[in-house]
Design an enzyme around this catalytic site. Sequence first.
Site, PDB file in Angstrom:
ATOM      1  N   CYS A  79       0.138  59.416   3.253  1.00 23.60           N
ATOM      2  CA  CYS A  79       0.950  58.243   3.927  1.00 23.60           C
ATOM      3  C   CYS A  79       2.468  58.589   3.767  1.00 23.60           C
ATOM      4  CB  CYS A  79       0.574  56.987   2.851  1.00 23.60           C
ATOM      5  SG  CYS A  79      -1.113  56.639   2.721  1.00 23.60           S
TER       6      CYS A  79
ATOM      7  N   HIS B 153       5.793  51.311   2.285  1.00 22.04           N
ATOM      8  CA  HIS B 153       4.489  51.689   2.784  1.00 22.04           C
ATOM      9  C   HIS B 153       3.459  50.540   2.245  1.00 22.04           C
ATOM     10  CE1 HIS B 153       0.829  53.650   3.499  1.00 22.04           C
ATOM     11  NE2 HIS B 153       0.515  53.882   2.223  1.00 22.04           N
TER      12      HIS B 153
ATOM     13  N   ASN C  99      -3.980  49.318   5.419  1.00 25.95           N
ATOM     14  CA  ASN C  99      -3.267  50.583   5.239  1.00 25.95           C
ATOM     15  C   ASN C  99      -3.447  51.505   6.452  1.00 25.95           C
ATOM     16  OD1 ASN C  99      -2.085  52.862   4.398  1.00 25.95           O
ATOM     17  ND2 ASN C  99      -3.124  52.949   2.289  1.00 25.95           N
TER      18      ASN C  99
END
Length: 333
Positions: A119, A259, A289
């Site tokens: 990520c 994030h 996500n």
Amino acid sequence: MISPTSLRGSKITGTGRYCPPRVLTNEDLEKMVDTSDEWILTRTGIRERRIADRGQACSDLALEASMAALHSAGVGASELDAIIVGTVTGDMVFPATACLIQERLGAKKAAGFDVSAACCGFVYGVSNGHALIASGQMDKVLIVGVDILSKIVDWKDRATCVLFGDGAGAVVLEACSAGEGILGTYMKSDGSLADLLQVPSGGSRDPASPETCARGGHYLKMKGDGVFKYAVRAMEDAVKQVLDRANLTIDDVDLIIPHQANIRILDAVHKRLGVSADRVVVNIDRYGNTSSGTIPIALDEVVRNGRLKKGDVVLMVTFGGGLTWGSLLFRYN
Ligand code: ACO
């Protein structure tokens, strides 16, 4: 005119995003696995996510986001010195997805490489692009954050399949005078925690075979509670480190783009930092996500809807598999 090396910096001059049109809601997931809208919403903050079509690969999403970013920067693909793609779901093991985009964009003189930091791929990518520009090696770099996690999650595992979505975001980074755009960067990792989040098979340790497929080794595996605990501490660390490097405090920051992994992680982070929720960008409810895609997608949204104003100081903070974490501070202009 571009400043001499010692006085060079880099700034974001264009942003873009692309998320596949197909929407998968929590209600849709209720029909696929033993879950509920209520469980997903209260545990994660996600209502729906975008899912790529069977024929869509990483470079397809990345290409759309890249063209939008180049258009908003007013930069032609032929002017690019490099293309950096943060992803863990590239079209193939190799070549790099960056090379595939380079060809499709017609970015003839650009170098291309991928950054594998889960990520954190986008933030790591921008940090690298900034370093290439600040050192005088390059003037214009395209950075893309993109993932298609829907292709590597086990759609029978309710603990992971409800969390992720697909999407891409991109920025153009150009040379400027030092101190004008990017004010600080920070990257960190801890490989002792590699087992918290990984795809165990398909690499050189356990190459793809009928057996690895039969036992689902090619699917994403996650120890969610371990990631959760570490994420909050890592993000807090990343914020403090980058603020120290730039000699700023959290009060100097106008907007935080974190994030988007779980709304409870985001709430915990902004409470620990002592910032009000209205300074934190949240879009996890609409996208889930999207790994490397989350931060540049959110950035492009706030640029285009006017929430981000010229002169604002923006803090990006991220964490992901590796474990990796990092942050980036810039003044938007
Ligand atoms: N629907 C219904 N029940 C579920 C689901 C689901 N989708 N998933 C798990 N459950 C059940 C579990 O089986 C468990 O049941 P049990 O008590 O009978 O055993 C119960 O719900 C609680 O499970 P927990 O795992 O304890 O739930 P938790 O509150 O920890 O939430 C979650 C799980 C959402 C995964 C959370 O731990 C989390 O968000 N962790 C961080 C994950 C993350 O950030 N990952 C991305 C990293 S970024 C990257 O690099 C890709």
